[in-house]
Enzyme design. Structure first.
Site, PDB file in Angstrom:
ATOM      1  N   TYR A 191    -100.202 -69.904-101.013  1.00  0.00           N
ATOM      2  CA  TYR A 191     -99.140 -69.445-100.103  1.00  0.00           C
ATOM      3  C   TYR A 191     -99.104 -67.916-100.069  1.00  0.00           C
ATOM      4  O   TYR A 191     -99.511 -67.258-101.030  1.00  0.00           O
ATOM      5  CB  TYR A 191     -97.773 -70.011-100.514  1.00  0.00           C
ATOM      6  CG  TYR A 191     -97.288 -69.553-101.862  1.00  0.00           C
ATOM      7  CD1 TYR A 191     -96.616 -68.343-102.018  1.00  0.00           C
ATOM      8  CD2 TYR A 191     -97.513 -70.328-102.993  1.00  0.00           C
ATOM      9  CE1 TYR A 191     -96.178 -67.921-103.262  1.00  0.00           C
ATOM     10  CE2 TYR A 191     -97.077 -69.912-104.239  1.00  0.00           C
ATOM     11  CZ  TYR A 191     -96.416 -68.713-104.366  1.00  0.00           C
ATOM     12  OH  TYR A 191     -95.988 -68.290-105.592  1.00  0.00           O
ATOM     13  N   HIS A 215    -100.896 -72.898-107.365  1.00  0.00           N
ATOM     14  CA  HIS A 215    -100.571 -72.927-108.792  1.00  0.00           C
ATOM     15  C   HIS A 215     -99.279 -73.675-109.035  1.00  0.00           C
ATOM     16  O   HIS A 215     -98.449 -73.832-108.125  1.00  0.00           O
ATOM     17  CB  HIS A 215    -100.431 -71.494-109.341  1.00  0.00           C
ATOM     18  CG  HIS A 215     -99.391 -70.692-108.627  1.00  0.00           C
ATOM     19  ND1 HIS A 215     -99.667 -69.946-107.505  1.00  0.00           N
ATOM     20  CD2 HIS A 215     -98.051 -70.543-108.839  1.00  0.00           C
ATOM     21  CE1 HIS A 215     -98.559 -69.371-107.074  1.00  0.00           C
ATOM     22  NE2 HIS A 215     -97.562 -69.725-107.858  1.00  0.00           N
ATOM     23  N   HIS A 217     -95.964 -73.380-111.730  1.00  0.00           N
ATOM     24  CA  HIS A 217     -95.328 -72.498-112.729  1.00  0.00           C
ATOM     25  C   HIS A 217     -94.794 -73.341-113.884  1.00  0.00           C
ATOM     26  O   HIS A 217     -94.206 -74.409-113.641  1.00  0.00           O
ATOM     27  CB  HIS A 217     -94.104 -71.785-112.133  1.00  0.00           C
ATOM     28  CG  HIS A 217     -94.428 -70.775-111.089  1.00  0.00           C
ATOM     29  ND1 HIS A 217     -94.405 -69.426-111.342  1.00  0.00           N
ATOM     30  CD2 HIS A 217     -94.751 -70.902-109.781  1.00  0.00           C
ATOM     31  CE1 HIS A 217     -94.692 -68.774-110.233  1.00  0.00           C
ATOM     32  NE2 HIS A 217     -94.911 -69.655-109.271  1.00  0.00           N
TER      33      HIS A 217
HETATM   34  C1  BEZ Z   1     -94.886 -66.729-107.465  1.00  0.00           C
HETATM   35  O1  BEZ Z   1     -93.960 -67.510-107.272  1.00  0.00           O
HETATM   36  O2  BEZ Z   1     -95.897 -67.171-107.943  1.00  0.00           O
HETATM   37  C2  BEZ Z   1     -94.824 -65.270-107.068  1.00  0.00           C
HETATM   38  C3  BEZ Z   1     -94.415 -64.945-105.795  1.00  0.00           C
HETATM   39  C4  BEZ Z   1     -94.346 -63.603-105.444  1.00  0.00           C
HETATM   40  C5  BEZ Z   1     -94.713 -62.636-106.358  1.00  0.00           C
HETATM   41  C6  BEZ Z   1     -95.129 -62.990-107.618  1.00  0.00           C
HETATM   42  C7  BEZ Z   1     -95.197 -64.314-107.984  1.00  0.00           C
HETATM   43 FE    FE Z   2     -95.601 -69.225-107.316  1.00  0.00          FE
END
Ligand code: BEZ
Ligand code: FE
Length: 277
Positions: A191, A215, A217
């Site tokens: 994304y 990914h 998290h």
């Molecule tokens: C994330 O959700 O992975 C993300 C989105 C924007 C900046 C850094 C991480």
């Molecule tokens: Fe993310």
């Protein structure tokens, strides 16, 4: 009276900070001034350029609110977030590496049981995730609190869908007695980070794309262990080598397999670093 010149101004500002009582603050303030002045000299900064910089920083603040943190995004695309994570999370070999937190974590995600569906209607192909959580010596970590959050097939987090009245693609689990975790979800896709603000304009000016490779998290917390904040990235993603926020680590890339009965599956083994006694 002291005559301030471009030759002596840096020392004058450094001197003005030398009575900062807290030694760590003193070091940070003085280091910041030294590097900012070196930067201005190095690029021969003009007044018009610095005014543009001030306008950019002003817009960054104005774009931020309780849901959107444009300064974190700026730190992310400049690699400063990942540098800070890497410098402060040096772990023994074998421990799962850390990466950036990102702006889409939400406190108080729904509590989930082993095997639950965290998609709750999110769009995407079905996917089953299994994981284990262990210490470096192989001991299973039972009852660890595991937060999971992810984007859907359209590359959006639930918090980016104001029309939603419930959480999608996130949940909080506890590992079972064997340190295991299982949940159903949708396949996470690559994304773009938000580009409708000053950070997006910066990326455009630098001809950089805003994409993050697909990914999941994870944040894993357990007594006696360092909290782990990390991602698991999808092997084969086109953006692994050009993540907009520089968060990819080879050890965090894993294969999602296609299941004969349809859908996808991922297994990942997390290894926590023991907290010093
Ligand atoms: C994330 O959700 O992975 C993300 C989105 C924007 C900046 C850094 C991480
Ligand atoms: Fe993310």
């Amino acid at each position: 009276m002291r005559n301030i010149t471009q030759e002596n101004i840096t020392q004058a500002v450094l001197d003005s900070l030398s009575d900062t009582p807290d030694p760590r603050s003193r070091k940070i303030f003085r280091g910041l001034v030294q590097h900012l002045h070196d930067f201005a000299r190095d690029v021969e900064l003009t007044e018009a350029e610095w005014f543009t910089g001030i306008q950019f920083l002003t817009a960054t603040g104005q774009k931020s609110d309780d849901k959107r943190q444009e300064f974190i995004l700026l730190s992310d695309v400049l690699g400063l977030s990942m540098l800070t994570v890497a410098m402060n999370n040096d772990k023994p070999a074998g421990c799962t590496e850390s990466t950036v937190f990102g702006p889409f974590y939400v406190e108080g995600a729904p509590h989930c049981e082993y095997g639950d569906d965290i998609a709750r209607g999110a769009v995407g192909e079905p996917c089953e995730v299994t994981a284990s959580v262990r210490g470096l010596d192989g001991t299973p970590v039972a009852n660890a609190v595991v937060d999971v959050w992810q984007a859907d097939a359209e590359g959006r987090y639930d918090v980016q869908r104001p029309e939603l009245d419930h959480a999608q693609g996130r949940g909080q689990f506890r590992t079972d007695a064997q340190g295991r975790l299982r949940f159903r979800t949708v396949l996470a896709e690559a994304y773009p980070i938000p580009v409708d603000g000053p950070v997006g304009r910066f990326l455009g000016a630098a001809k950089r794309h805003p994409w993050r490779p697909a990914h999941l998290h994870f944040m894993i917390q357990a007594p006696g262990y360092e909290t782990l904040i990390t991602h698991v990235f999808r092997e084969g993603d086109a953006y692994l080598d050009s993540d907009a926020v520089f968060g990819v680590r080879q050890s965090l890339v894993a294969p999602w397999t296609r299941r004969l009965e349809g859908g996808h599956a991922l297994h990942y083994d997390f290894v926590l670093d023991a907290r010093p006694a």
